[in-house]
Design a protein around this motif. Structure first.
Motif, PDB file in Angstrom:
ATOM      1  N   ALA A  40      -4.193  11.128 -33.692  1.00 25.07           N
ATOM      2  CA  ALA A  40      -5.026  11.709 -32.636  1.00 25.07           C
ATOM      3  C   ALA A  40      -4.249  12.723 -31.808  1.00 25.07           C
ATOM      4  O   ALA A  40      -4.437  12.836 -30.604  1.00 25.07           O
ATOM      5  CB  ALA A  40      -5.568  10.596 -31.737  1.00 25.07           C
ATOM      6  N   ALA A  41      -3.369  13.460 -32.454  1.00 28.16           N
ATOM      7  CA  ALA A  41      -2.481  14.372 -31.748  1.00 28.16           C
ATOM      8  C   ALA A  41      -3.207  15.548 -31.091  1.00 28.16           C
ATOM      9  O   ALA A  41      -2.595  16.288 -30.330  1.00 28.16           O
ATOM     10  CB  ALA A  41      -1.393  14.890 -32.691  1.00 28.16           C
ATOM     11  N   ASP A  42      -4.495  15.702 -31.344  1.00 29.46           N
ATOM     12  CA  ASP A  42      -5.243  16.787 -30.714  1.00 29.46           C
ATOM     13  C   ASP A  42      -6.129  16.302 -29.569  1.00 29.46           C
ATOM     14  O   ASP A  42      -6.856  17.083 -28.971  1.00 29.46           O
ATOM     15  CB  ASP A  42      -6.073  17.533 -31.757  1.00 29.46           C
ATOM     16  CG  ASP A  42      -7.081  16.628 -32.453  1.00 29.46           C
ATOM     17  OD1 ASP A  42      -6.967  15.388 -32.348  1.00 29.46           O
ATOM     18  OD2 ASP A  42      -7.987  17.165 -33.118  1.00 29.46           O
ATOM     19  N   ASP A  43      -6.047  15.022 -29.245  1.00 29.88           N
ATOM     20  CA  ASP A  43      -6.851  14.435 -28.160  1.00 29.88           C
ATOM     21  C   ASP A  43      -5.943  14.165 -26.957  1.00 29.88           C
ATOM     22  O   ASP A  43      -5.112  13.254 -26.999  1.00 29.88           O
ATOM     23  CB  ASP A  43      -7.498  13.144 -28.642  1.00 29.88           C
ATOM     24  CG  ASP A  43      -8.251  12.421 -27.533  1.00 29.88           C
ATOM     25  OD1 ASP A  43      -8.711  13.085 -26.577  1.00 29.88           O
ATOM     26  OD2 ASP A  43      -8.367  11.184 -27.622  1.00 29.88           O
ATOM     27  N   PRO A  44      -6.086  14.941 -25.876  1.00 24.92           N
ATOM     28  CA  PRO A  44      -5.196  14.781 -24.728  1.00 24.92           C
ATOM     29  C   PRO A  44      -5.161  13.366 -24.153  1.00 24.92           C
ATOM     30  O   PRO A  44      -4.093  12.872 -23.770  1.00 24.92           O
ATOM     31  CB  PRO A  44      -5.735  15.768 -23.693  1.00 24.92           C
ATOM     32  CG  PRO A  44      -6.511  16.761 -24.474  1.00 24.92           C
ATOM     33  CD  PRO A  44      -7.041  16.028 -25.676  1.00 24.92           C
ATOM     34  N   THR A  45      -6.290  12.697 -24.114  1.00 24.45           N
ATOM     35  CA  THR A  45      -6.322  11.346 -23.542  1.00 24.45           C
ATOM     36  C   THR A  45      -5.509  10.376 -24.387  1.00 24.45           C
ATOM     37  O   THR A  45      -4.693   9.614 -23.865  1.00 24.45           O
ATOM     38  CB  THR A  45      -7.776  10.850 -23.413  1.00 24.45           C
ATOM     39  OG1 THR A  45      -8.494  11.760 -22.573  1.00 24.45           O
ATOM     40  CG2 THR A  45      -7.829   9.457 -22.804  1.00 24.45           C
ATOM     41  N   THR A  46      -5.710  10.407 -25.696  1.00 25.07           N
ATOM     42  CA  THR A  46      -4.963   9.523 -26.586  1.00 25.07           C
ATOM     43  C   THR A  46      -3.484   9.861 -26.568  1.00 25.07           C
ATOM     44  O   THR A  46      -2.637   8.961 -26.528  1.00 25.07           O
ATOM     45  CB  THR A  46      -5.509   9.603 -28.028  1.00 25.07           C
ATOM     46  OG1 THR A  46      -6.892   9.239 -28.010  1.00 25.07           O
ATOM     47  CG2 THR A  46      -4.751   8.668 -28.955  1.00 25.07           C
ATOM     48  N   VAL A  47      -3.164  11.140 -26.592  1.00 26.95           N
ATOM     49  CA  VAL A  47      -1.750  11.547 -26.549  1.00 26.95           C
ATOM     50  C   VAL A  47      -1.103  11.040 -25.268  1.00 26.95           C
ATOM     51  O   VAL A  47      -0.017  10.462 -25.310  1.00 26.95           O
ATOM     52  CB  VAL A  47      -1.613  13.078 -26.680  1.00 26.95           C
ATOM     53  CG1 VAL A  47      -0.181  13.519 -26.399  1.00 26.95           C
ATOM     54  CG2 VAL A  47      -2.051  13.539 -28.070  1.00 26.95           C
ATOM     55  N   GLU A  48      -1.767  11.235 -24.157  1.00 29.56           N
ATOM     56  CA  GLU A  48      -1.202  10.778 -22.881  1.00 29.56           C
ATOM     57  C   GLU A  48      -1.003   9.255 -22.887  1.00 29.56           C
ATOM     58  O   GLU A  48       0.049   8.761 -22.480  1.00 29.56           O
ATOM     59  CB  GLU A  48      -2.107  11.181 -21.716  1.00 29.56           C
ATOM     60  CG  GLU A  48      -1.526  10.811 -20.368  1.00 29.56           C
ATOM     61  CD  GLU A  48      -2.381  11.263 -19.195  1.00 29.56           C
ATOM     62  OE1 GLU A  48      -1.947  11.053 -18.055  1.00 29.56           O
ATOM     63  OE2 GLU A  48      -3.484  11.830 -19.404  1.00 29.56           O
ATOM     64  N   GLU A  49      -1.996   8.520 -23.370  1.00 28.44           N
ATOM     65  CA  GLU A  49      -1.889   7.057 -23.419  1.00 28.44           C
ATOM     66  C   GLU A  49      -0.741   6.607 -24.322  1.00 28.44           C
ATOM     67  O   GLU A  49       0.042   5.731 -23.952  1.00 28.44           O
ATOM     68  CB  GLU A  49      -3.203   6.450 -23.929  1.00 28.44           C
ATOM     69  CG  GLU A  49      -4.338   6.542 -22.953  1.00 28.44           C
ATOM     70  CD  GLU A  49      -5.676   6.159 -23.557  1.00 28.44           C
ATOM     71  OE1 GLU A  49      -5.765   5.891 -24.784  1.00 28.44           O
ATOM     72  OE2 GLU A  49      -6.671   6.124 -22.796  1.00 28.44           O
TER      73      GLU A  49
END
Length: 111
Positions: A40-49
């Protein structure tokens, strides 16, 4: 790359007999978080989590370089930038840190 004073502190806190179990759990959880980040490297929320989780776990076990990289990724993702820290870079730093940790740990535990 490894904060050995943190490792020694953790061994004292939980005891040498239980330390191996903690290391095994840590390595499994970090591997799962890296896989989630890679997927999920393109999803800011998942990356942040995932960067937040990896940062905390890394600091707990003394993986200093990985923690710093994840802090950078977490901060960037919180402002919507997901390409600042690549999954391959996280994987490489984790693999190098894990190798250094596992190679240096027996001497640290014997001391």
């Amino acid at each position: 790359m490894i904060d050995w004073s943190r490792v020694e502190e953790l061994v004292e806190e939980i005891g040498a007999e239980d330390f191996g179990e903690v290391v095994e759990l840590f390595l499994d959880e970090v591997e799962s978080a890296i896989v989630a980040f890679e997927g999920a490297a393109d999803d800011p929320t998942t990356v942040e989590e995932q960067m937040h989780f990896l940062k905390g776990a890394s600091l707990n076990l003394g993986f200093e370089s990985l923690a710093q990289l994840c802090l950078k990724g977490e901060r960037a993702a919180s402002s919507g930038q997901v390409a600042v820290v690549a999954p391959a870079e996280v994987r490489q730093v984790f693999d190098a840190s894990r190798t250094q940790f596992l190679e240096g740990l027996p001497a640290r535990l014997a001391a």
